[in-house]
Design an enzyme around this catalytic site. Structure first.
Site, PDB file in Angstrom:
ATOM      1  N   ALA A  97       0.869  -1.175   0.000  1.00  0.00           N
ATOM      2  CA  ALA A  97       0.000   0.000   0.000  1.00  0.00           C
ATOM      3  C   ALA A  97       0.904   1.223   0.000  1.00  0.00           C
ATOM      4  O   ALA A  97       2.066   1.147   0.410  1.00  0.00           O
ATOM      5  CB  ALA A  97      -0.889  -0.021   1.231  1.00  0.00           C
ATOM      6  N   GLY A 140       0.716  -5.006   1.050  1.00  0.00           N
ATOM      7  CA  GLY A 140      -0.494  -5.078   0.231  1.00  0.00           C
ATOM      8  C   GLY A 140      -0.243  -5.689  -1.134  1.00  0.00           C
ATOM      9  O   GLY A 140      -1.160  -6.255  -1.740  1.00  0.00           O
ATOM     10  N   GLU A 143      -0.504  -9.266  -0.519  1.00  0.00           N
ATOM     11  CA  GLU A 143      -1.927  -9.576  -0.283  1.00  0.00           C
ATOM     12  C   GLU A 143      -2.730  -9.551  -1.579  1.00  0.00           C
ATOM     13  O   GLU A 143      -3.644 -10.361  -1.779  1.00  0.00           O
ATOM     14  CB  GLU A 143      -2.501  -8.590   0.732  1.00  0.00           C
ATOM     15  CG  GLU A 143      -1.898  -8.796   2.110  1.00  0.00           C
ATOM     16  CD  GLU A 143      -2.279  -7.706   3.086  1.00  0.00           C
ATOM     17  OE1 GLU A 143      -2.042  -6.521   2.766  1.00  0.00           O
ATOM     18  OE2 GLU A 143      -2.812  -8.022   4.154  1.00  0.00           O
ATOM     19  N   GLU A 163       4.647  -5.325   7.352  1.00  0.00           N
ATOM     20  CA  GLU A 163       3.891  -4.279   8.057  1.00  0.00           C
ATOM     21  C   GLU A 163       4.360  -4.085   9.493  1.00  0.00           C
ATOM     22  O   GLU A 163       4.298  -2.986  10.033  1.00  0.00           O
ATOM     23  CB  GLU A 163       2.388  -4.615   8.048  1.00  0.00           C
ATOM     24  CG  GLU A 163       1.717  -4.480   6.686  1.00  0.00           C
ATOM     25  CD  GLU A 163       1.777  -5.737   5.839  1.00  0.00           C
ATOM     26  OE1 GLU A 163       2.570  -6.644   6.164  1.00  0.00           O
ATOM     27  OE2 GLU A 163       1.028  -5.817   4.847  1.00  0.00           O
TER      28      GLU A 163
HETATM   29  N1  DAK Z   1       4.611   3.234  -0.623  1.00  0.00           N
HETATM   30  C1  DAK Z   1       5.009   4.409  -1.181  1.00  0.00           C
HETATM   31  N2  DAK Z   1       6.144   4.575  -1.851  1.00  0.00           N
HETATM   32  C2  DAK Z   1       6.946   3.495  -1.972  1.00  0.00           C
HETATM   33  C3  DAK Z   1       6.621   2.240  -1.423  1.00  0.00           C
HETATM   34  C4  DAK Z   1       5.377   2.123  -0.720  1.00  0.00           C
HETATM   35  N3  DAK Z   1       4.932   0.969  -0.207  1.00  0.00           N
HETATM   36  N4  DAK Z   1       7.627   1.380  -1.701  1.00  0.00           N
HETATM   37  C5  DAK Z   1       8.540   2.085  -2.402  1.00  0.00           C
HETATM   38  N5  DAK Z   1       8.138   3.348  -2.580  1.00  0.00           N
HETATM   39  C6  DAK Z   1       8.830   4.429  -3.279  1.00  0.00           C
HETATM   40  C7  DAK Z   1      10.015   4.938  -2.463  1.00  0.00           C
HETATM   41  O1  DAK Z   1       9.585   5.855  -1.492  1.00  0.00           O
HETATM   42  C8  DAK Z   1      10.845   5.559  -3.543  1.00  0.00           C
HETATM   43  O2  DAK Z   1      10.277   6.810  -3.873  1.00  0.00           O
HETATM   44  P1  DAK Z   1      11.207   8.125  -4.061  1.00  0.00           P
HETATM   45  O3  DAK Z   1      11.966   8.250  -2.790  1.00  0.00           O
HETATM   46  O4  DAK Z   1      12.095   7.794  -5.232  1.00  0.00           O
HETATM   47  O5  DAK Z   1      10.230   9.234  -4.317  1.00  0.00           O
HETATM   48  C9  DAK Z   1      10.632   4.636  -4.740  1.00  0.00           C
HETATM   49  O6  DAK Z   1       9.418   3.930  -4.464  1.00  0.00           O
HETATM   50  C10 DAK Z   1      11.738   3.619  -4.897  1.00  0.00           C
HETATM   51  O7  DAK Z   1      11.887   2.963  -3.656  1.00  0.00           O
HETATM   52  P2  DAK Z   1      13.323   2.749  -2.973  1.00  0.00           P
HETATM   53  O8  DAK Z   1      14.241   3.880  -3.314  1.00  0.00           O
HETATM   54  O9  DAK Z   1      13.085   2.466  -1.535  1.00  0.00           O
HETATM   55  O10 DAK Z   1      13.823   1.454  -3.765  1.00  0.00           O
HETATM   56  P3  DAK Z   1      14.787   0.319  -3.243  1.00  0.00           P
HETATM   57  O11 DAK Z   1      15.062  -0.536  -4.408  1.00  0.00           O
HETATM   58  O12 DAK Z   1      15.956   0.921  -2.495  1.00  0.00           O
HETATM   59  O13 DAK Z   1      13.950  -0.496  -2.139  1.00  0.00           O
HETATM   60  C11 DAK Z   1      11.967  -1.641  -1.329  1.00  0.00           C
HETATM   61  C12 DAK Z   1      12.824  -1.248  -2.561  1.00  0.00           C
HETATM   62  C13 DAK Z   1      10.696  -2.337  -1.873  1.00  0.00           C
HETATM   63  C14 DAK Z   1      12.740  -2.670  -0.485  1.00  0.00           C
HETATM   64  C15 DAK Z   1      11.620  -0.416  -0.489  1.00  0.00           C
HETATM   65  O14 DAK Z   1      11.081   0.583  -1.357  1.00  0.00           O
HETATM   66  C16 DAK Z   1      10.615  -0.683   0.597  1.00  0.00           C
HETATM   67  O15 DAK Z   1      10.959  -1.247   1.635  1.00  0.00           O
HETATM   68  N6  DAK Z   1       9.355  -0.270   0.378  1.00  0.00           N
HETATM   69  C17 DAK Z   1       8.314  -0.401   1.368  1.00  0.00           C
HETATM   70  C18 DAK Z   1       7.816  -1.824   1.432  1.00  0.00           C
HETATM   71  C19 DAK Z   1       6.726  -1.967   2.507  1.00  0.00           C
HETATM   72  O16 DAK Z   1       6.963  -1.735   3.678  1.00  0.00           O
HETATM   73  N7  DAK Z   1       5.549  -2.332   2.065  1.00  0.00           N
HETATM   74  C20 DAK Z   1       4.409  -2.571   2.941  1.00  0.00           C
HETATM   75  C21 DAK Z   1       3.609  -1.291   3.031  1.00  0.00           C
HETATM   76  S1  DAK Z   1       2.296  -1.410   4.238  1.00  0.00           S
HETATM   77  C22 DAK Z   1      -5.414  -2.375   4.384  1.00  0.00           C
HETATM   78  C23 DAK Z   1      -4.994  -3.024   3.255  1.00  0.00           C
HETATM   79  C24 DAK Z   1      -3.647  -3.106   2.972  1.00  0.00           C
HETATM   80  C25 DAK Z   1      -2.701  -2.523   3.767  1.00  0.00           C
HETATM   81  C26 DAK Z   1      -3.116  -1.867   4.872  1.00  0.00           C
HETATM   82  C27 DAK Z   1      -4.459  -1.777   5.206  1.00  0.00           C
HETATM   83  N8  DAK Z   1      -6.832  -2.307   4.713  1.00  0.00           N
HETATM   84  C28 DAK Z   1      -7.819  -2.910   3.802  1.00  0.00           C
HETATM   85  C29 DAK Z   1      -7.284  -1.676   5.903  1.00  0.00           C
HETATM   86  C30 DAK Z   1      -1.324  -2.649   3.367  1.00  0.00           C
HETATM   87  C31 DAK Z   1      -0.294  -2.116   4.026  1.00  0.00           C
HETATM   88  C32 DAK Z   1       1.039  -2.140   3.378  1.00  0.00           C
HETATM   89  O17 DAK Z   1       1.238  -2.616   2.297  1.00  0.00           O
END
Ligand code: DAK
Length: 291
Positions: A97, A140, A143, A163
């Site tokens: 997400a 997400g 998921e 998460e």
């Molecule tokens: N959201 C927003 N931006 C993201 C992102 C994300 N999840 N993942 C990556 N980006 C963006 C980065 O901020 C960066 O943007 P800029 O800084 O260039 O503007 C760009 O994508 C490239 O990312 P990185 O520079 O970080 O790239 P790397 O290759 O170094 O790293 C990475 C890749 C995938 C390991 C890293 O980006 C990362 O850790 N990303 C976050 C992964 C994460 O934590 N995902 C889970 C998010 S929480 C719900 C339903 C669903 C959910 C919640 C509630 N309900 C129905 C209530 C879901 C929650 C989630 O998914």
């Protein structure tokens, strides 16, 4: 329009090897112009949805979900489409997400706007849906793949529910669907530590149907082959098959078997049951009516 969309895809960081399938692709004629996804029908009967926010690794922002749901509904209602493939890029299926969209939310704003409620729309789609996962499928993104009916993963796929590292928990069914796939102990380990797992592990643990050697092009070939095969059968039968398998996740064994039998009986009322069985007896290829 389509040429422009393709150019955008080629020039983006998605690096999708387009030559193998987009040359044959047709734009999805009734589809509107989307900003965060691409749609096409690269094979007969197959609808393709490509998540296309390369700069954010296909992070699933609300507008993307609105478009995804719209495209899914249109394919589901299209009699010419018998299977749907959802994919991302070589680098990311979806990195979760959109954290930047979620960060400022309060309970009241999330609750009042029913934030992310539209996520579950995919589970209402009756047409079989295949996720072709390369790169990151986190949070997400994982998921979303788990909501699909079949997952194919490339060797560079990275799945995970990270998460816990953000101070939250999976919110789109990950705790339930991942547990169903891998069992309680492994799901606890993955969700409580937030550690990632590979495409190979996904296949070994039953999350993915298969890990595909090679790059994104090889992955898409496998996904399209299966999608085309499914789309070549009677829609009445494929939709019923999907429905009964999904019931196994919700009903007791006894209830599930009874449900299956009722639907099996019901299929004798379809034209395609007659077409399929008559064609077998006459050693002919069935020409499905999808009715
Ligand atoms: N959201 C927003 N931006 C993201 C992102 C994300 N999840 N993942 C990556 N980006 C963006 C980065 O901020 C960066 O943007 P800029 O800084 O260039 O503007 C760009 O994508 C490239 O990312 P990185 O520079 O970080 O790239 P790397 O290759 O170094 O790293 C990475 C890749 C995938 C390991 C890293 O980006 C990362 O850790 N990303 C976050 C992964 C994460 O934590 N995902 C889970 C998010 S929480 C719900 C339903 C669903 C959910 C919640 C509630 N309900 C129905 C209530 C879901 C929650 C989630 O998914």
């Amino acid at each position: 329009m389509f040429a422009r969309r393709c150019a955008r895809l080629v020039n983006s960081r998605t690096s999708v090897p387009l030559t193998s399938f987009l040359a044959r692709a047709r734009p999805y004629s009734s589809g509107p112009s989307y900003e965060h996804i691409l749609t096409s029908s690269p094979k007969p009967g197959v609808g393709l949805i490509t998540l296309n926010r390369p700069k954010a690794l296909n992070a699933l922002c609300s507008p993307l979900f609105t478009e995804l749901n719209d495209a899914l509904s249109k394919y589901d209602a299209d009699k010419d489409i018998g299977a749907i493939v959802i994919t991302g890029s070589e680098k990311a299926f979806a990195a979760g997400a959109d954290i930047k969209e979620m960060a400022p939310l309060t309970f009241a704003s999330a609750y009042n706007s029913n934030f992310i409620a539209p996520w579950s729309h995919l589970t209402n789609i009756r047409t079989p849906v295949i996720a072709a996962v390369s790169g990151y499928a986190l949070g997400g993104g994982c998921e979303l793949a788990l909501m699909c009916d079949i997952i194919y993963a490339s060797t560079n796929a990275t799945f995970g529910q990270p998460e816990i590292k953000l101070g939250v928990i999976p919110g789109a069914g990950g705790s339930q669907r991942l547990t169903n796939a891998v069992g309680k102990s492994k799901a606890m380990e993955l969700i409580l530590t937030g550690k990632n797992f590979s495409g190979k592990e996904a296949a070994e643990w039953g999350v993915a149907a298969e890990v595909v050697e090679g790059g994104h092009a090889e992955l898409m070939d496998v996904a399209f082959k299966t999608a085309e095969k499914i789309a070549g059968y009677s829609r009445v039968a494929t939709v019923a098959a999907k429905e009964v398998v999904n019931k196994s996740q919700e009903l007791s064994l006894r209830e599930g078997v009874e449900y299956e039998r009722r639907l099996f009986h019901g299929l004798f009322g379809s034209q395609d049951q007659k077409i399929g069985m008559t064609a077998f007896a006459e050693k002919k290829k069935p020409e499905w009516s999808h009715e």
